[in-house]
Design a protein around this motif. Sequence first.
Motif, PDB file in Angstrom:
ATOM      1  N   ARG A  12       0.852  -1.190   0.000  1.00 53.67           N
ATOM      2  CA  ARG A  12       0.000   0.000   0.000  1.00 53.67           C
ATOM      3  C   ARG A  12       0.888   1.239   0.000  1.00 53.67           C
ATOM      4  N   LEU A  13       0.576   2.196  -0.869  1.00 57.30           N
ATOM      5  CA  LEU A  13       1.296   3.464  -0.881  1.00 57.30           C
ATOM      6  C   LEU A  13       0.890   4.294   0.332  1.00 57.30           C
ATOM      7  N   LEU A  14       1.691   5.284   0.641  1.00 55.66           N
ATOM      8  CA  LEU A  14       1.294   6.242   1.670  1.00 55.66           C
ATOM      9  C   LEU A  14      -0.033   6.880   1.283  1.00 55.66           C
ATOM     10  N   SER A  15      -0.731   7.411   2.248  1.00 54.13           N
ATOM     11  CA  SER A  15      -2.000   8.071   1.950  1.00 54.13           C
ATOM     12  C   SER A  15      -1.768   9.229   0.988  1.00 54.13           C
ATOM     13  N   GLU A  16      -2.817   9.643   0.293  1.00 51.99           N
ATOM     14  CA  GLU A  16      -2.687  10.733  -0.667  1.00 51.99           C
ATOM     15  C   GLU A  16      -2.246  12.012   0.031  1.00 51.99           C
ATOM     16  N   ALA A  17      -2.755  12.230   1.241  1.00 54.33           N
ATOM     17  CA  ALA A  17      -2.360  13.434   1.982  1.00 54.33           C
ATOM     18  C   ALA A  17      -0.871  13.382   2.337  1.00 54.33           C
ATOM     19  N   ALA A  18      -0.408  12.198   2.763  1.00 53.16           N
ATOM     20  CA  ALA A  18       1.003  12.057   3.139  1.00 53.16           C
ATOM     21  C   ALA A  18       1.909  12.212   1.922  1.00 53.16           C
ATOM     22  N   LEU A  19       1.506  11.637   0.782  1.00 52.48           N
ATOM     23  CA  LEU A  19       2.310  11.778  -0.439  1.00 52.48           C
ATOM     24  C   LEU A  19       2.325  13.227  -0.919  1.00 52.48           C
ATOM     25  N   ALA A  20       1.182  13.890  -0.823  1.00 51.78           N
ATOM     26  CA  ALA A  20       1.126  15.293  -1.227  1.00 51.78           C
ATOM     27  C   ALA A  20       2.058  16.135  -0.360  1.00 51.78           C
ATOM     28  N   ASP A  21       2.098  15.823   0.923  1.00 51.15           N
ATOM     29  CA  ASP A  21       2.989  16.554   1.830  1.00 51.15           C
ATOM     30  C   ASP A  21       4.453  16.253   1.499  1.00 51.15           C
ATOM     31  N   ARG A  22       4.748  14.988   1.186  1.00 51.21           N
ATOM     32  CA  ARG A  22       6.131  14.618   0.869  1.00 51.21           C
ATOM     33  C   ARG A  22       6.623  15.350  -0.380  1.00 51.21           C
ATOM     34  N   TYR A  23       5.772  15.444  -1.399  1.00 55.67           N
ATOM     35  CA  TYR A  23       6.187  16.073  -2.657  1.00 55.67           C
ATOM     36  C   TYR A  23       5.895  17.570  -2.693  1.00 55.67           C
ATOM     37  N   SER A  54      -0.318  19.957  -3.989  1.00 58.85           N
ATOM     38  CA  SER A  54      -1.703  19.812  -3.554  1.00 58.85           C
ATOM     39  C   SER A  54      -2.161  18.370  -3.781  1.00 58.85           C
ATOM     40  N   THR A  55      -3.245  17.981  -3.092  1.00 62.22           N
ATOM     41  CA  THR A  55      -3.779  16.627  -3.308  1.00 62.22           C
ATOM     42  C   THR A  55      -4.314  16.477  -4.728  1.00 62.22           C
ATOM     43  N   VAL A  56      -4.742  17.566  -5.338  1.00 62.61           N
ATOM     44  CA  VAL A  56      -5.219  17.501  -6.725  1.00 62.61           C
ATOM     45  C   VAL A  56      -4.076  17.101  -7.651  1.00 62.61           C
ATOM     46  N   THR A  57      -2.903  17.711  -7.468  1.00 56.70           N
ATOM     47  CA  THR A  57      -1.739  17.370  -8.286  1.00 56.70           C
ATOM     48  C   THR A  57      -1.292  15.934  -8.009  1.00 56.70           C
ATOM     49  N   LEU A  58      -1.311  15.546  -6.736  1.00 55.22           N
ATOM     50  CA  LEU A  58      -0.903  14.195  -6.367  1.00 55.22           C
ATOM     51  C   LEU A  58      -1.823  13.162  -6.997  1.00 55.22           C
ATOM     52  N   ARG A  59      -3.123  13.431  -6.967  1.00 53.11           N
ATOM     53  CA  ARG A  59      -4.076  12.490  -7.559  1.00 53.11           C
ATOM     54  C   ARG A  59      -3.891  12.392  -9.064  1.00 53.11           C
ATOM     55  N   SER A  60      -3.486  13.481  -9.700  1.00 52.98           N
ATOM     56  CA  SER A  60      -3.200  13.433 -11.139  1.00 52.98           C
ATOM     57  C   SER A  60      -2.019  12.514 -11.414  1.00 52.98           C
ATOM     58  N   ALA A  61      -1.007  12.555 -10.526  1.00 55.55           N
ATOM     59  CA  ALA A  61       0.151  11.666 -10.675  1.00 55.55           C
ATOM     60  C   ALA A  61      -0.262  10.211 -10.501  1.00 55.55           C
ATOM     61  N   LEU A  62      -1.081   9.941  -9.491  1.00 54.50           N
ATOM     62  CA  LEU A  62      -1.550   8.572  -9.270  1.00 54.50           C
ATOM     63  C   LEU A  62      -2.413   8.098 -10.430  1.00 54.50           C
ATOM     64  N   ALA A  63      -3.176   9.012 -11.021  1.00 57.23           N
ATOM     65  CA  ALA A  63      -4.027   8.638 -12.159  1.00 57.23           C
ATOM     66  C   ALA A  63      -3.190   8.163 -13.334  1.00 57.23           C
ATOM     67  N   VAL A  64      -1.989   8.752 -13.510  1.00 57.62           N
ATOM     68  CA  VAL A  64      -1.090   8.310 -14.571  1.00 57.62           C
ATOM     69  C   VAL A  64      -0.693   6.857 -14.343  1.00 57.62           C
ATOM     70  N   LEU A  65      -0.314   6.530 -13.104  1.00 53.27           N
ATOM     71  CA  LEU A  65       0.118   5.165 -12.784  1.00 53.27           C
ATOM     72  C   LEU A  65      -1.054   4.190 -12.815  1.00 53.27           C
ATOM     73  N   GLN A  66      -2.231   4.650 -12.417  1.00 49.11           N
ATOM     74  CA  GLN A  66      -3.415   3.790 -12.496  1.00 49.11           C
ATOM     75  C   GLN A  66      -3.751   3.487 -13.945  1.00 49.11           C
ATOM     76  N   GLY A  67      -3.605   4.487 -14.807  1.00 43.44           N
ATOM     77  CA  GLY A  67      -3.867   4.278 -16.230  1.00 43.44           C
ATOM     78  C   GLY A  67      -2.888   3.316 -16.870  1.00 43.44           C
ATOM     79  N   GLU A  68      -1.660   3.256 -16.323  1.00 39.53           N
ATOM     80  CA  GLU A  68      -0.652   2.325 -16.835  1.00 39.53           C
ATOM     81  C   GLU A  68      -0.802   0.936 -16.232  1.00 39.53           C
ATOM     82  N   GLY A  69      -1.708   0.793 -15.267  1.00 36.73           N
ATOM     83  CA  GLY A  69      -1.905  -0.504 -14.630  1.00 36.73           C
ATOM     84  C   GLY A  69      -0.857  -0.829 -13.588  1.00 36.73           C
ATOM     85  N   ILE A  70      -0.077   0.172 -13.156  1.00 40.92           N
ATOM     86  CA  ILE A  70       0.969  -0.056 -12.158  1.00 40.92           C
ATOM     87  C   ILE A  70       0.411   0.045 -10.749  1.00 40.92           C
TER      88      ILE A  70
END
Length: 243
Positions: A26-37, A40-56
């Motif tokens: 399990r990855l860190l929570s979206e809030a925790a990842l957003a804080d690490r990078y 915003s959570t909106v930008t973080l979710r866009s990054a995760l959407a890229v990986l979800q679209g790739e099936g990773i």
Amino acid sequence: MRSRHHDIADDLRHQITTGRIKPGERLLSEAALADRYKVSTVTLRSALAVLQGEGIVEKIHGKGNFVRRRPRKTVYIGGWGMLDPWTAGEAALRLTVRTTTVQAHRHLATLLKVPLDSPLAEIFCVSHEGASPHGLARIYIPPDLAPAAVQDGDSPWRETATRFAVLSTARATVRETACARPPTPEEASALRLRSSAPVLAITRVATDTSGRVIEAALLAFPGDHVDAVFTTHPPTDERQTHE
């Protein structure tokens, strides 16, 4: 200028492909990842959407984002339509089977060449390895042809159904049509797929020697979970057969 969410997706992808984040983890929570990078959570979710679209990465509702395990492939053998026991046997498959009687809607009535709303025996099967669905089958048989064991859900016929094989014991001609397409809402739910993820869909119709349709099956597999193998034979020259 390159978007920040692509940089984040690249970094997470690198961590996953190099093994720093393991399959199934399990990855860190979206809030925790957003804080690490520091985004915003909106930008973080866009990054995760890229990986979800790739099936990773796979997002499981209520649980979080997980690194997808590499899917174990099985082989669907065309003709009599079954899962290859060598590949299917490698996985500890959990099989769910439900039997019921349904009325033939227009598509089923056309496949089975029966009047609209005719009763049909339905065998609905889903196979899983752990939490990962491998495929589903909806098999339809006219009630007068369905063995009592199929209608009652007895174990011998349940085992045959879960192999997705043709259930009839009579000699039959089998016609299969295969295509790749987006999943239906029911398939997406049962197979835990994104609506954009392709499925291998196989429509199988078996007829007896008189031409009567004795069974129709609608099969669906996640596109990255299965290979389909079809063996063809050259037509026999009847003149040679009788010489």
